[in-house]
Design an enzyme around this catalytic site. Structure first.
Site, PDB file in Angstrom:
ATOM      1  N   ASP A 106       0.834  -1.197   0.000  1.00  0.00           N
ATOM      2  CA  ASP A 106       0.000   0.000   0.000  1.00  0.00           C
ATOM      3  C   ASP A 106       0.873   1.252   0.000  1.00  0.00           C
ATOM      4  O   ASP A 106       2.045   1.204   0.386  1.00  0.00           O
ATOM      5  CB  ASP A 106      -0.887   0.028   1.253  1.00  0.00           C
TER       6      ASP A 106
HETATM    7  N1  URA Z   1      -1.249  -6.030   3.702  1.00  0.00           N
HETATM    8  C1  URA Z   1      -1.720  -4.764   3.775  1.00  0.00           C
HETATM    9  O1  URA Z   1      -2.759  -4.530   4.390  1.00  0.00           O
HETATM   10  N2  URA Z   1      -1.044  -3.789   3.171  1.00  0.00           N
HETATM   11  C2  URA Z   1       0.121  -3.995   2.512  1.00  0.00           C
HETATM   12  O2  URA Z   1       0.721  -3.051   1.984  1.00  0.00           O
HETATM   13  C3  URA Z   1       0.617  -5.306   2.439  1.00  0.00           C
HETATM   14  C4  URA Z   1      -0.090  -6.313   3.044  1.00  0.00           C
END
Ligand code: URA
Length: 240
Positions: A106
């Site tokens: 993310d």
């Molecule tokens: N899980 C998440 O919630 N965000 C990420 O960036 C990676 C795994």
């Protein structure tokens, strides 16, 4: 690997189009293994080729895979109309052949992100059937208990009813803000955040520390990256 025409090599391994490359070749601006080559149709094997474009020399590799320490604020995409992408962190000369992220973090997640030009390798990394483990360090907004660890191990049900594969939750600190390591072998959308949400908790910070047998080098600064050689790629698949 097949021999390719020099103008094609320029279009795959540099930012030049085939026509731009061809023009530069004819003007004598391209050196191959130290010598000027004026023929756009001359064929070479790209792997290991010493290519000098307008005075900037580099050794070509058929494929590149980089390990990036992703900072917050960058999206895991090759282009985006509004956001900075992880490709913006890669030097121009390293962006060819075309790179893409092998999996997603993310925008606000930091840590180990692999970028590769190798489609088959990307598939091996992200396919859930390959069972490559990903290790995350998470800070959450409340206490963690043994019950949470048992629920992670049993396979959590996420919002919308998706069931997770068994995961490991190692509680490092529990309190008003808790810290834990989470190991998962799949990559559902926002998986870690949704796993904690299923336990009534919100993720405050998330960092990926390992993928398979590869861990984030402690001296690699956020925003920096390294090229993975054959040995490192073997290491990636060595521990699942
Ligand atoms: N899980 C998440 O919630 N965000 C990420 O960036 C990676 C795994």
């Amino acid at each position: 690997m097949p021999m390719l025409r020099l103008d094609r090599i320029l279009s795959v391994y540099t930012a030049y189009s085939r026509r731009e490359g061809s023009e530069r070749i004819k003007k004598g601006r391209i050196r191959v293994n130290g010598s000027v080559c004026l023929d756009p149709s001359a064929r070479f094997e790209p792997e290991g080729l010493r290519l000098d474009c307008d005075g900037s020399e580099r050794i070509l590799h058929e494929n590149n895979t980089f390990l990036l320490n992703k900072p917050a604020g960058f999206v895991s995409a090759t282009e985006d109309p509004k956001e900075k992408t992880v490709l913006d962190l890669i030097r121009q000369e390293d962006r060819f052949p075309a790179l893409f992220p092998a999996g997603r973090l993310d925008k606000d997640t930091t840590g180990l992100l692999l970028l590769t030009s190798d489609g088959a390798l990307c598939h091996r990394i992200i396919s859930p059937s390959a069972r490559i483990y990903k290790l995350y360090r998470a800070e959450v907004n409340g206490p963690l208990t043994e019950e949470d660890a048992l629920a992670f191990a049993a396979g959590l049900e996420l919002d919308g009813g998706e069931i997770c594969r068994p995961a490991e939750l190692e509680i490092l600190k529990s309190g008003e803000k808790s810290e834990a390591l989470v190991r998962i072998c799949e990559g559902k959308y926002h998986q870690i955040k949704r796993m904690f949400a299923a336990r009534g908790l919100m993720v405050l910070q998330l960092k990926r520390e390992a993928v398979g047998g590869l861990t984030l080098p402690p001296d690699l600064k956020e925003g920096d990256y390294i090229r993975l050689d054959e040995a490192a790629l073997r290491q990636l698949f060595s521990t699942k």
